[in-house]
Design a protein around this motif. Sequence first.
Motif, PDB file in Angstrom:
ATOM      1  N   VAL A  83       0.847  -1.195   0.000  1.00  0.00           N
ATOM      2  CA  VAL A  83       0.000   0.000   0.000  1.00  0.00           C
ATOM      3  C   VAL A  83       0.882   1.244   0.000  1.00  0.00           C
ATOM      4  O   VAL A  83       1.644   1.475   0.937  1.00  0.00           O
ATOM      5  N   GLN A  84       0.775   2.016  -1.066  1.00  0.00           N
ATOM      6  CA  GLN A  84       1.522   3.260  -1.172  1.00  0.00           C
ATOM      7  C   GLN A  84       0.547   4.409  -1.401  1.00  0.00           C
ATOM      8  O   GLN A  84      -0.215   4.398  -2.370  1.00  0.00           O
ATOM      9  N   PHE A  85       0.588   5.369  -0.498  1.00  0.00           N
ATOM     10  CA  PHE A  85      -0.297   6.529  -0.596  1.00  0.00           C
ATOM     11  C   PHE A  85       0.390   7.665  -1.340  1.00  0.00           C
ATOM     12  O   PHE A  85       1.616   7.852  -1.237  1.00  0.00           O
ATOM     13  N   SER A  86      -0.413   8.435  -2.065  1.00  0.00           N
ATOM     14  CA  SER A  86       0.072   9.626  -2.758  1.00  0.00           C
ATOM     15  C   SER A  86      -0.764  10.835  -2.350  1.00  0.00           C
ATOM     16  O   SER A  86      -1.940  10.685  -1.969  1.00  0.00           O
ATOM     17  N   LEU A  87      -0.167  12.000  -2.420  1.00  0.00           N
ATOM     18  CA  LEU A  87      -0.892  13.255  -2.220  1.00  0.00           C
ATOM     19  C   LEU A  87      -1.333  13.734  -3.591  1.00  0.00           C
ATOM     20  O   LEU A  87      -0.499  14.015  -4.461  1.00  0.00           O
ATOM     21  N   LEU A  88      -2.641  13.806  -3.812  1.00  0.00           N
ATOM     22  CA  LEU A  88      -3.211  14.121  -5.116  1.00  0.00           C
ATOM     23  C   LEU A  88      -3.973  15.439  -5.059  1.00  0.00           C
ATOM     24  O   LEU A  88      -4.635  15.742  -4.060  1.00  0.00           O
ATOM     25  N   ALA A  89      -3.895  16.197  -6.148  1.00  0.00           N
ATOM     26  CA  ALA A  89      -4.591  17.493  -6.188  1.00  0.00           C
ATOM     27  C   ALA A  89      -4.924  17.854  -7.624  1.00  0.00           C
ATOM     28  O   ALA A  89      -4.436  17.229  -8.577  1.00  0.00           O
ATOM     29  N   ARG A  90      -5.747  18.882  -7.762  1.00  0.00           N
ATOM     30  CA  ARG A  90      -6.070  19.375  -9.097  1.00  0.00           C
ATOM     31  C   ARG A  90      -4.827  20.028  -9.717  1.00  0.00           C
ATOM     32  O   ARG A  90      -3.983  20.566  -8.989  1.00  0.00           O
ATOM     33  N   PRO A  91      -4.718  19.968 -11.052  1.00  0.00           N
ATOM     34  CA  PRO A  91      -3.559  20.593 -11.699  1.00  0.00           C
ATOM     35  C   PRO A  91      -3.411  22.055 -11.292  1.00  0.00           C
ATOM     36  O   PRO A  91      -4.390  22.796 -11.194  1.00  0.00           O
ATOM     37  N   GLY A  92      -2.175  22.452 -11.032  1.00  0.00           N
ATOM     38  CA  GLY A  92      -1.883  23.826 -10.628  1.00  0.00           C
ATOM     39  C   GLY A  92      -1.787  24.022  -9.131  1.00  0.00           C
ATOM     40  O   GLY A  92      -1.341  25.082  -8.664  1.00  0.00           O
ATOM     41  N   THR A  93      -2.193  23.035  -8.342  1.00  0.00           N
ATOM     42  CA  THR A  93      -2.126  23.139  -6.883  1.00  0.00           C
ATOM     43  C   THR A  93      -0.696  22.918  -6.412  1.00  0.00           C
ATOM     44  O   THR A  93       0.014  22.054  -6.919  1.00  0.00           O
ATOM     45  N   GLU A  94      -0.267  23.700  -5.435  1.00  0.00           N
ATOM     46  CA  GLU A  94       1.059  23.524  -4.831  1.00  0.00           C
ATOM     47  C   GLU A  94       0.892  23.191  -3.353  1.00  0.00           C
ATOM     48  O   GLU A  94      -0.051  23.648  -2.695  1.00  0.00           O
ATOM     49  N   ILE A  95       1.813  22.392  -2.832  1.00  0.00           N
ATOM     50  CA  ILE A  95       1.705  21.912  -1.453  1.00  0.00           C
ATOM     51  C   ILE A  95       1.568  23.052  -0.437  1.00  0.00           C
ATOM     52  O   ILE A  95       0.735  22.971   0.478  1.00  0.00           O
ATOM     53  N   PRO A  96       2.336  24.148  -0.536  1.00  0.00           N
ATOM     54  CA  PRO A  96       2.197  25.210   0.471  1.00  0.00           C
ATOM     55  C   PRO A  96       0.805  25.843   0.531  1.00  0.00           C
ATOM     56  O   PRO A  96       0.451  26.473   1.531  1.00  0.00           O
ATOM     57  N   HIS A  97       0.011  25.662  -0.545  1.00  0.00           N
ATOM     58  CA  HIS A  97      -1.312  26.292  -0.592  1.00  0.00           C
ATOM     59  C   HIS A  97      -2.429  25.354  -0.134  1.00  0.00           C
ATOM     60  O   HIS A  97      -3.609  25.734  -0.163  1.00  0.00           O
ATOM     61  N   ILE A  98      -2.078  24.155   0.279  1.00  0.00           N
ATOM     62  CA  ILE A  98      -3.084  23.179   0.680  1.00  0.00           C
ATOM     63  C   ILE A  98      -3.580  23.478   2.098  1.00  0.00           C
ATOM     64  O   ILE A  98      -2.786  23.510   3.043  1.00  0.00           O
ATOM     65  N   LYS A  99      -4.885  23.706   2.238  1.00  0.00           N
ATOM     66  CA  LYS A  99      -5.481  24.033   3.532  1.00  0.00           C
ATOM     67  C   LYS A  99      -6.449  22.958   4.042  1.00  0.00           C
ATOM     68  O   LYS A  99      -6.693  22.870   5.236  1.00  0.00           O
ATOM     69  N   ARG A 100      -7.005  22.174   3.113  1.00  0.00           N
ATOM     70  CA  ARG A 100      -7.947  21.113   3.518  1.00  0.00           C
ATOM     71  C   ARG A 100      -7.623  19.831   2.745  1.00  0.00           C
ATOM     72  O   ARG A 100      -7.565  19.848   1.515  1.00  0.00           O
ATOM     73  N   VAL A 101      -7.420  18.744   3.484  1.00  0.00           N
ATOM     74  CA  VAL A 101      -7.079  17.446   2.904  1.00  0.00           C
ATOM     75  C   VAL A 101      -8.203  16.465   3.220  1.00  0.00           C
ATOM     76  O   VAL A 101      -8.718  16.427   4.345  1.00  0.00           O
ATOM     77  N   TYR A 102      -8.552  15.657   2.237  1.00  0.00           N
ATOM     78  CA  TYR A 102      -9.643  14.691   2.367  1.00  0.00           C
ATOM     79  C   TYR A 102      -9.083  13.284   2.163  1.00  0.00           C
ATOM     80  O   TYR A 102      -8.378  13.030   1.171  1.00  0.00           O
ATOM     81  N   THR A 103      -9.380  12.351   3.086  1.00  0.00           N
ATOM     82  CA  THR A 103      -8.897  10.985   2.917  1.00  0.00           C
ATOM     83  C   THR A 103      -9.584  10.059   3.914  1.00  0.00           C
ATOM     84  O   THR A 103     -10.287  10.516   4.831  1.00  0.00           O
ATOM     85  N   HIS A 104      -9.369   8.766   3.742  1.00  0.00           N
ATOM     86  CA  HIS A 104      -9.940   7.757   4.641  1.00  0.00           C
ATOM     87  C   HIS A 104      -9.204   7.783   5.981  1.00  0.00           C
ATOM     88  O   HIS A 104      -8.005   8.069   6.030  1.00  0.00           O
ATOM     89  N   PRO A 105      -9.891   7.472   7.095  1.00  0.00           N
ATOM     90  CA  PRO A 105      -9.226   7.480   8.408  1.00  0.00           C
ATOM     91  C   PRO A 105      -7.981   6.606   8.479  1.00  0.00           C
ATOM     92  O   PRO A 105      -7.004   6.957   9.157  1.00  0.00           O
ATOM     93  N   ALA A 106      -7.971   5.454   7.783  1.00  0.00           N
ATOM     94  CA  ALA A 106      -6.786   4.587   7.800  1.00  0.00           C
ATOM     95  C   ALA A 106      -5.590   5.291   7.178  1.00  0.00           C
ATOM     96  O   ALA A 106      -4.453   5.140   7.641  1.00  0.00           O
TER      97      ALA A 106
END
Length: 306
Positions: A83-106
């Motif tokens: 199991v390998q997780f990735s951080l995924l976002a819409r094109p043009g998004t940069e990590i410093p601008h991420i304010k809300r992350v959505y994912t499964h509790p696990a």
Amino acid sequence: MPRLAYLGPEGTFTEEALRLLDPTAERLPCANVPAALNAARSGEADGAVVPLENSIEGAITTTLDEFAWGEPLLITAELLLPVQFSLLARPGTEIPHIKRVYTHPAAITQCRAFIAREVPDAVVVAAPSTAAAAQEVSLPGSPYDAAIAARIAGEHYGLVELATDIGDRSDTVTRFVRVARPGPLPEPTGSDRTTLVVFLADDHPGALLEMLTEFSVRGVNLTRIESRPTGDGIGRYFFHFDFEGHVADARVGEALAGLHRICGEVRFLGSYPRADGIAPQIKRGTSDSEFAEAGGWLARVRAGQV
């Protein structure tokens, strides 16, 4: 071409496991594990693929309970999926601008270090599944900036991968099983696993030891044991067992017969090839030939041929 139900939506680790177990199968995504298993039970699908346990989180309790209480199904195959997780976002998004992350509790549990290090100020919200999180993030106007999910989810929903393999441990594995309605069992391979659900006849001192003894005296090696509440009150449990061997093996068959004699109910969930290919070490006196020889000796004794 079989039709297999799985824990959806598209882009889950379960879909990835299904693709590896049967690349030709038609895939039927379902909202949750019970729905996937019920699709197999009803005939809407020929079988289902569901997660059973994770090397970090442990057992998937929903799956365990479905096997114990739902209409019978048999496990026909298993798969160990890294199991390998990735951080995924819409094109043009940069990590410093991420304010809300959505994912499964696990995923939240398994990616704590990355979240604390890379997006420490972000609000992390629990989703029904990692793929559902990716699907939501892909929608225009989504309130979430990024999802933590499998790479396959990004491919499904048009998201870009900002970071890969972000789990706290790189060796995390989830065990998936393929199930079908009761029917002929897979043939023994010499490297098999058998799964049971066992209910006690009554609660008394040494009840668990009595069950374990049925395995021990026949040289049957347990690979997993889980207890789950029956719902009949505090302290009332039933047990899930995984162990080496096939029901066609004499030592395994004898152990099952022994459990059937002393337990309230024994639900057989299947004998199937082990995904890791490990063959059991056969304890002296517990091979099929030794059981057959002992049976022949007993028959002679009963016939008075002493």
